[in-house]
Design an enzyme around this catalytic site. Structure first.
Site, PDB file in Angstrom:
ATOM      1  NE  ARG A  53      -9.192 -25.029 -48.985  1.00 23.53           N
ATOM      2  CZ  ARG A  53      -9.805 -26.105 -48.561  1.00 23.53           C
ATOM      3  NH1 ARG A  53     -10.606 -26.797 -49.374  1.00 23.53           N
ATOM      4  NH2 ARG A  53      -9.668 -26.547 -47.333  1.00 23.53           N
ATOM      5  N   GLY A  54      -6.187 -26.981 -49.595  1.00 23.39           N
ATOM      6  CA  GLY A  54      -6.307 -28.333 -49.044  1.00 23.39           C
ATOM      7  C   GLY A  54      -5.064 -29.112 -49.473  1.00 23.39           C
ATOM      8  CB  ALA A  55      -2.630 -31.061 -47.483  1.00 24.01           C
ATOM      9  CD  GLN A 200     -10.016 -21.987 -44.994  1.00 20.57           C
ATOM     10  OE1 GLN A 200     -10.452 -21.409 -44.001  1.00 20.57           O
ATOM     11  NE2 GLN A 200      -8.748 -21.926 -45.339  1.00 20.57           N
ATOM     12  CG  ASP A 241      -2.609 -28.481 -44.234  1.00 22.28           C
ATOM     13  OD1 ASP A 241      -3.577 -28.436 -43.447  1.00 22.28           O
ATOM     14  OD2 ASP A 241      -2.671 -28.107 -45.416  1.00 22.28           O
TER      15      ASP A 241
END
Ligand code: MRU
Length: 361
Positions: A53-55, A200, A241
Protein backbone atom coordinates in the site's frame (compact mmCIF):
# COMPACT_ATOMS: atom_id res chain seq x y z
CA UNK A 1 16.24 1.32 4.72
CA UNK A 2 17.74 -1.14 7.17
CA UNK A 3 15.73 -4.03 8.56
CA UNK A 4 17.71 -5.90 11.23
CA UNK A 5 20.88 -4.39 9.76
CA UNK A 6 20.11 -5.44 6.17
CA UNK A 7 19.27 -2.82 3.50
CA UNK A 8 15.78 -3.51 2.11
CA UNK A 9 13.47 -2.09 -0.47
CA UNK A 10 9.74 -2.73 -0.24
CA UNK A 11 9.73 -4.43 -3.67
CA UNK A 12 12.45 -6.27 -5.57
CA UNK A 13 13.01 -8.94 -8.16
CA UNK A 14 13.50 -12.46 -6.77
CA UNK A 15 16.71 -14.41 -7.37
CA UNK A 16 14.95 -16.30 -10.20
CA UNK A 17 15.04 -13.02 -12.16
CA UNK A 18 11.30 -12.82 -12.87
CA UNK A 19 9.08 -13.18 -9.83
CA UNK A 20 8.64 -10.24 -7.48
CA UNK A 21 9.19 -10.07 -3.72
CA UNK A 22 7.20 -7.66 -1.57
CA UNK A 23 6.97 -7.12 2.18
CA UNK A 24 3.63 -8.34 3.56
CA UNK A 25 2.56 -5.09 5.24
CA UNK A 26 -0.62 -6.67 6.61
CA UNK A 27 1.51 -8.58 9.09
CA UNK A 28 3.56 -5.66 10.42
CA UNK A 29 4.44 -4.78 13.13
CA UNK A 30 4.01 -8.27 14.54
CA UNK A 31 5.93 -10.17 11.84
CA UNK A 32 8.30 -9.17 9.06
CA UNK A 33 7.58 -11.53 6.16
CA UNK A 34 7.69 -11.34 2.40
CA UNK A 35 5.37 -12.60 -0.33
CA UNK A 36 6.34 -13.76 -3.84
CA UNK A 37 4.21 -12.48 -6.72
CA UNK A 38 4.22 -14.74 -9.80
CA UNK A 39 1.33 -13.44 -11.91
CA UNK A 40 -0.65 -10.33 -12.71
CA UNK A 41 -3.42 -11.78 -10.53
CA UNK A 42 -0.97 -11.95 -7.61
CA UNK A 43 0.09 -8.34 -8.16
CA UNK A 44 -3.53 -7.14 -8.37
CA UNK A 45 -4.47 -9.08 -5.23
CA UNK A 46 -1.46 -7.68 -3.33
CA UNK A 47 -2.58 -4.12 -4.12
CA UNK A 48 -6.28 -4.76 -3.46
CA UNK A 49 -5.79 -6.58 -0.15
CA UNK A 50 -3.11 -4.07 0.97
CA UNK A 51 -0.24 -6.52 1.21
CA UNK A 52 1.39 -3.50 -0.44
CA UNK A 53 0.00 0.00 0.00
CA UNK A 54 1.11 3.62 -0.20
CA UNK A 55 0.77 5.50 -3.48
CA UNK A 56 4.30 5.11 -4.90
CA UNK A 57 4.55 1.44 -3.94
CA UNK A 58 1.15 0.73 -5.51
CA UNK A 59 2.50 2.21 -8.77
CA UNK A 60 5.72 0.18 -8.62
CA UNK A 61 3.80 -3.04 -7.92
CA UNK A 62 1.45 -2.35 -10.82
CA UNK A 63 4.42 -1.84 -13.15
CA UNK A 64 5.79 -5.25 -12.15
CA UNK A 65 2.25 -6.63 -12.55
CA UNK A 66 2.36 -5.66 -16.23
CA UNK A 67 5.79 -7.29 -16.54
CA UNK A 68 4.42 -10.52 -15.06
CA UNK A 69 1.44 -10.32 -17.44
CA UNK A 70 3.54 -9.82 -20.59
CA UNK A 71 5.81 -12.69 -19.55
CA UNK A 72 2.75 -14.96 -19.71
CA UNK A 73 1.16 -13.40 -22.81
CA UNK A 74 2.71 -10.42 -24.65
CA UNK A 75 -0.30 -9.75 -26.93
CA UNK A 76 -2.09 -6.38 -27.08
CA UNK A 77 -5.25 -7.96 -25.69
CA UNK A 78 -3.45 -9.44 -22.68
CA UNK A 79 -1.68 -6.13 -22.05
CA UNK A 80 -4.99 -4.25 -22.05
CA UNK A 81 -6.61 -6.88 -19.83
CA UNK A 82 -3.76 -6.69 -17.31
CA UNK A 83 -3.86 -2.87 -17.38
CA UNK A 84 -7.61 -2.93 -16.64
CA UNK A 85 -7.27 -5.56 -13.89
CA UNK A 86 -4.55 -3.62 -12.10
CA UNK A 87 -6.25 -0.24 -12.57
CA UNK A 88 -9.41 -1.58 -10.90
CA UNK A 89 -7.61 -2.48 -7.66
CA UNK A 90 -7.71 0.86 -5.85
CA UNK A 91 -9.17 4.14 -7.12
CA UNK A 92 -7.50 7.03 -5.33
CA UNK A 93 -3.70 6.92 -5.72
CA UNK A 94 -2.90 8.31 -9.16
CA UNK A 95 0.50 6.60 -9.16
CA UNK A 96 -1.36 3.44 -10.18
CA UNK A 97 -2.70 4.93 -13.42
CA UNK A 98 0.54 6.80 -14.02
CA UNK A 99 2.70 3.66 -13.83
CA UNK A 100 0.29 1.51 -15.86
CA UNK A 101 -0.05 4.10 -18.65
CA UNK A 102 3.70 4.66 -18.71
CA UNK A 103 4.59 0.96 -19.05
CA UNK A 104 1.84 0.18 -21.57
CA UNK A 105 2.78 3.14 -23.79
CA UNK A 106 6.37 1.91 -23.92
CA UNK A 107 5.37 -1.68 -24.71
CA UNK A 108 2.79 -0.93 -27.43
CA UNK A 109 5.24 -0.15 -30.26
CA UNK A 110 7.42 -3.20 -29.48
CA UNK A 111 7.20 -6.65 -31.01
CA UNK A 112 5.65 -9.27 -28.70
CA UNK A 113 8.99 -10.94 -28.00
CA UNK A 114 10.57 -7.64 -26.90
CA UNK A 115 7.77 -6.73 -24.50
CA UNK A 116 8.52 -8.75 -21.37
CA UNK A 117 12.19 -7.67 -21.12
CA UNK A 118 11.18 -4.06 -21.75
CA UNK A 119 8.43 -4.25 -19.11
CA UNK A 120 10.82 -5.62 -16.50
CA UNK A 121 13.39 -2.95 -17.36
CA UNK A 122 10.81 -0.17 -17.06
CA UNK A 123 9.40 -1.55 -13.78
CA UNK A 124 12.93 -1.62 -12.35
CA UNK A 125 13.51 1.95 -13.58
CA UNK A 126 10.25 3.13 -11.99
CA UNK A 127 11.48 1.68 -8.70
CA UNK A 128 14.88 3.35 -9.03
CA UNK A 129 13.28 6.66 -10.00
CA UNK A 130 11.02 6.47 -6.95
CA UNK A 131 13.98 5.87 -4.67
CA UNK A 132 15.77 8.87 -6.15
CA UNK A 133 12.65 11.07 -6.00
CA UNK A 134 12.08 10.23 -2.34
CA UNK A 135 15.75 10.76 -1.49
CA UNK A 136 15.55 14.20 -3.14
CA UNK A 137 12.31 15.00 -1.27
CA UNK A 138 14.25 14.24 1.90
CA UNK A 139 17.01 16.67 0.94
CA UNK A 140 14.63 19.46 -0.11
CA UNK A 141 12.42 18.96 2.94
CA UNK A 142 15.23 18.69 5.49
CA UNK A 143 15.54 22.49 6.12
CA UNK A 144 11.80 22.59 6.93
CA UNK A 145 12.35 20.28 9.91
CA UNK A 146 13.22 23.05 12.33
CA UNK A 147 12.03 24.36 15.63
CA UNK A 148 9.40 27.06 15.33
CA UNK A 149 8.12 27.01 18.89
CA UNK A 150 10.00 28.40 21.87
CA UNK A 151 11.59 26.01 24.32
CA UNK A 152 14.20 23.36 24.44
CA UNK A 153 13.88 19.88 23.05
CA UNK A 154 13.63 18.28 19.64
CA UNK A 155 11.75 19.45 16.57
CA UNK A 156 8.24 18.02 16.90
CA UNK A 157 6.80 16.73 13.64
CA UNK A 158 3.26 15.39 13.36
CA UNK A 159 2.43 12.92 10.59
CA UNK A 160 -0.67 11.02 9.55
CA UNK A 161 -0.91 7.50 8.09
CA UNK A 162 2.26 5.90 6.82
CA UNK A 163 4.14 7.91 4.23
CA UNK A 164 7.49 6.41 5.16
CA UNK A 165 9.67 3.99 3.24
CA UNK A 166 7.05 1.27 3.50
CA UNK A 167 4.69 3.39 1.39
CA UNK A 168 7.29 3.88 -1.35
CA UNK A 169 10.17 1.80 -2.72
CA UNK A 170 12.57 3.37 -0.20
CA UNK A 171 12.96 6.52 1.97
CA UNK A 172 9.30 7.53 1.96
CA UNK A 173 7.69 10.85 1.14
CA UNK A 174 6.59 12.61 4.36
CA UNK A 175 9.17 10.78 6.44
CA UNK A 176 12.06 11.34 4.02
CA UNK A 177 12.78 14.85 5.41
CA UNK A 178 12.60 13.41 8.92
CA UNK A 179 15.13 10.71 8.04
CA UNK A 180 17.36 13.30 6.37
CA UNK A 181 17.16 15.65 9.38
CA UNK A 182 17.89 12.81 11.79
CA UNK A 183 20.89 11.75 9.68
CA UNK A 184 22.14 15.37 9.74
CA UNK A 185 22.06 15.36 13.54
CA UNK A 186 18.87 17.41 14.01
CA UNK A 187 17.09 16.23 17.17
CA UNK A 188 13.64 15.23 15.95
CA UNK A 189 10.59 13.65 17.52
CA UNK A 190 7.52 12.45 15.60
CA UNK A 191 3.91 12.45 16.79
CA UNK A 192 2.46 9.42 15.03
CA UNK A 193 -1.31 9.52 14.40
CA UNK A 194 -2.63 5.98 14.83
CA UNK A 195 -4.68 6.42 11.60
CA UNK A 196 -7.90 4.57 12.13
CA UNK A 197 -9.36 2.39 10.81
CA UNK A 198 -6.41 0.37 9.48
CA UNK A 199 -3.91 1.94 11.87
CA UNK A 200 -1.08 2.46 9.39
CA UNK A 201 0.45 4.96 11.84
CA UNK A 202 0.41 2.59 14.79
CA UNK A 203 1.48 -0.49 12.87
CA UNK A 204 3.77 0.85 10.12
CA UNK A 205 5.03 4.35 10.92
CA UNK A 206 5.79 3.46 14.53
CA UNK A 207 7.54 0.29 13.34
CA UNK A 208 9.77 1.99 10.79
CA UNK A 209 10.64 4.97 13.01
CA UNK A 210 11.54 2.51 15.77
CA UNK A 211 13.75 0.54 13.38
CA UNK A 212 15.50 3.80 12.40
CA UNK A 213 15.99 4.87 16.02
CA UNK A 214 13.92 8.04 15.66
CA UNK A 215 12.08 9.13 18.83
CA UNK A 216 8.33 9.03 18.30
CA UNK A 217 5.09 8.89 20.26
CA UNK A 218 1.88 7.25 19.12
CA UNK A 219 -1.26 9.35 19.60
CA UNK A 220 -4.94 8.85 18.83
CA UNK A 221 -6.11 10.54 15.67
CA UNK A 222 -8.03 13.18 17.58
CA UNK A 223 -5.06 14.42 19.64
CA UNK A 224 -3.35 16.56 16.98
CA UNK A 225 -5.40 19.73 17.52
CA UNK A 226 -4.83 19.61 21.27
CA UNK A 227 -1.07 19.22 20.78
CA UNK A 228 -0.98 22.13 18.36
CA UNK A 229 -2.91 24.39 20.76
CA UNK A 230 -0.25 23.67 23.39
CA UNK A 231 2.72 24.46 21.15
CA UNK A 232 3.80 20.84 20.93
CA UNK A 233 3.92 20.60 17.12
CA UNK A 234 6.48 22.52 15.04
CA UNK A 235 5.25 21.25 11.69
CA UNK A 236 2.96 18.72 10.07
CA UNK A 237 4.18 16.64 7.12
CA UNK A 238 1.96 14.22 5.21
CA UNK A 239 2.16 12.31 1.95
CA UNK A 240 -0.35 12.41 -0.88
CA UNK A 241 -2.15 9.84 -2.98
CA UNK A 242 -3.16 12.40 -5.56
CA UNK A 243 -2.29 16.08 -5.77
CA UNK A 244 -4.15 18.18 -8.30
CA UNK A 245 -2.60 20.65 -10.74
CA UNK A 246 -3.56 23.53 -8.41
CA UNK A 247 -2.18 21.85 -5.29
CA UNK A 248 -5.19 20.22 -3.59
CA UNK A 249 -3.80 17.26 -1.65
CA UNK A 250 -5.67 13.98 -1.25
CA UNK A 251 -4.32 11.75 1.50
CA UNK A 252 -5.49 9.30 4.16
CA UNK A 253 -8.82 10.14 5.79
CA UNK A 254 -8.28 12.60 8.63
CA UNK A 255 -5.52 14.57 6.92
CA UNK A 256 -7.93 17.45 6.21
CA UNK A 257 -8.75 17.83 9.92
CA UNK A 258 -5.03 18.05 10.71
CA UNK A 259 -4.64 20.79 8.10
CA UNK A 260 -7.54 22.77 9.58
CA UNK A 261 -6.07 22.46 13.07
CA UNK A 262 -2.63 23.46 11.74
CA UNK A 263 -4.00 26.58 10.07
CA UNK A 264 -5.95 27.57 13.20
CA UNK A 265 -2.80 27.28 15.29
CA UNK A 266 -0.23 28.77 12.91
CA UNK A 267 1.55 25.45 12.41
CA UNK A 268 3.05 24.88 8.93
CA UNK A 269 1.39 22.03 7.04
CA UNK A 270 3.54 20.43 4.31
CA UNK A 271 2.71 17.74 1.77
CA UNK A 272 5.61 15.67 0.41
CA UNK A 273 4.72 14.70 -3.13
CA UNK A 274 6.74 12.94 -5.83
CA UNK A 275 5.66 14.03 -9.31
CA UNK A 276 4.22 10.54 -9.91
CA UNK A 277 1.49 11.52 -7.39
CA UNK A 278 0.45 14.67 -9.27
CA UNK A 279 -2.64 14.41 -11.45
CA UNK A 280 -2.15 17.19 -13.98
CA UNK A 281 -5.56 16.49 -15.55
CA UNK A 282 -7.61 17.85 -12.64
CA UNK A 283 -7.78 20.99 -10.48
CA UNK A 284 -10.58 20.61 -7.96
CA UNK A 285 -9.65 17.73 -5.68
CA UNK A 286 -12.89 17.73 -3.67
CA UNK A 287 -15.04 17.38 -6.79
CA UNK A 288 -12.76 15.34 -9.03
CA UNK A 289 -10.73 12.83 -7.01
CA UNK A 290 -12.36 9.41 -6.63
CA UNK A 291 -12.35 8.54 -2.93
CA UNK A 292 -11.99 4.88 -2.08
CA UNK A 293 -14.73 3.52 0.17
CA UNK A 294 -13.61 0.39 1.95
CA UNK A 295 -15.33 -2.40 3.85
CA UNK A 296 -17.30 -1.10 6.85
CA UNK A 297 -15.89 -4.02 8.81
CA UNK A 298 -12.63 -2.08 9.11
CA UNK A 299 -14.58 0.43 11.27
CA UNK A 300 -16.57 -2.03 13.35
CA UNK A 301 -13.63 -4.36 14.00
CA UNK A 302 -9.96 -3.97 14.92
CA UNK A 303 -7.03 -6.33 14.59
CA UNK A 304 -4.25 -6.67 17.13
CA UNK A 305 -2.05 -9.09 19.03
CA UNK A 306 -3.34 -10.61 22.26
CA UNK A 307 -1.27 -11.29 25.33
CA UNK A 308 -0.47 -14.80 24.11
CA UNK A 309 1.01 -13.33 20.93
CA UNK A 310 -1.84 -14.36 18.62
CA UNK A 311 -3.15 -11.83 16.12
CA UNK A 312 -6.92 -11.56 16.48
CA UNK A 313 -9.71 -9.47 15.03
CA UNK A 314 -12.25 -8.20 17.56
CA UNK A 315 -15.55 -6.39 17.16
CA UNK A 316 -15.86 -2.95 18.80
CA UNK A 317 -19.40 -1.89 17.77
CA UNK A 318 -22.82 -3.47 18.27
CA UNK A 319 -23.50 -6.08 15.60
CA UNK A 320 -26.17 -4.13 13.74
CA UNK A 321 -24.34 -0.78 13.66
CA UNK A 322 -24.26 0.91 10.27
CA UNK A 323 -20.74 2.08 9.41
CA UNK A 324 -19.09 3.84 6.45
CA UNK A 325 -15.41 3.81 5.65
CA UNK A 326 -13.94 6.47 3.36
CA UNK A 327 -10.23 5.90 2.90
CA UNK A 328 -9.09 9.40 1.90
CA UNK A 329 -10.00 13.07 2.08
CA UNK A 330 -8.92 16.20 0.25
CA UNK A 331 -7.06 19.10 1.83
CA UNK A 332 -7.68 22.19 -0.32
CA UNK A 333 -4.52 23.94 -1.50
CA UNK A 334 -5.01 27.12 0.63
CA UNK A 335 -4.50 24.99 3.75
CA UNK A 336 -1.17 23.62 2.47
CA UNK A 337 1.83 25.78 3.44
CA UNK A 338 4.04 24.29 0.71
CA UNK A 339 4.56 21.15 -1.36
CA UNK A 340 7.88 19.32 -1.19
CA UNK A 341 8.77 17.56 -4.43
CA UNK A 342 11.85 15.88 -5.87
CA UNK A 343 12.62 19.16 -7.66
CA UNK A 344 12.28 21.43 -4.67
CA UNK A 345 9.70 23.13 -2.46
CA UNK A 346 6.91 25.17 -4.04
CA UNK A 347 3.70 26.98 -3.18
CA UNK A 348 0.58 24.80 -3.28
CA UNK A 349 -0.71 26.63 -6.34
CA UNK A 350 -0.91 25.93 -10.06
CA UNK A 351 1.91 28.43 -10.66
CA UNK A 352 4.04 26.89 -7.92
CA UNK A 353 3.76 23.37 -9.32
CA UNK A 354 4.10 24.55 -12.93
CA UNK A 355 7.26 26.40 -11.97
CA UNK A 356 8.89 23.11 -11.01
CA UNK A 357 7.30 20.84 -13.64
CA UNK A 358 6.78 23.02 -16.70
CA UNK A 359 7.02 20.00 -19.05
CA UNK A 360 4.30 17.99 -17.29
CA UNK A 361 1.89 20.85 -16.81
O1 MRU B 1 -4.49 3.27 2.23
P1 MRU B 1 -2.99 3.41 2.16
O2 MRU B 1 -2.26 2.80 3.31
O3 MRU B 1 -2.46 2.96 0.81
O4 MRU B 1 -2.79 4.98 2.25
C1 MRU B 1 -1.51 5.52 2.18
C2 MRU B 1 -1.47 6.97 2.41
O5 MRU B 1 -2.48 7.61 2.61
C3 MRU B 1 -0.14 7.64 2.28
O6 MRU B 1 -0.09 8.77 3.11
C4 MRU B 1 0.01 8.04 0.82
O7 MRU B 1 0.02 6.95 -0.03
C5 MRU B 1 1.12 8.97 0.55
S1 MRU B 1 2.58 8.26 0.55
C6 MRU B 1 3.77 7.84 0.31
Amino acid sequence: MLVAGTPRRTISLADDGWSVIVIDQRRLPHAFTTVRLTSVADAAAAIADMTVRGAPLIGATAAYGLALATREDPSDEALDRAHATLLATRPTAVNLRWALDDVRARLRPLSPSARAPAAYARAAAICDEDVEACRAIGEHGRPLVRKLRPGAGPVNVLTHCNAGWLATVDWGTALAPVYAAHAAGVPVHVWVDETRPRNQGASLTAWELGAAGIPHTLIVDNAGGHLMQHGLVDLVIVGSDRTTARGDVCNKIGTYLKALAAQANGVPFYAAVPSSSIDWTIDDGVREIPIEERDAREVTHVAGRDEEGRVRVVQIAPGATAARNWGFDVTPAPLVTAIVTERGVCAATAAGLRGLFSEAA
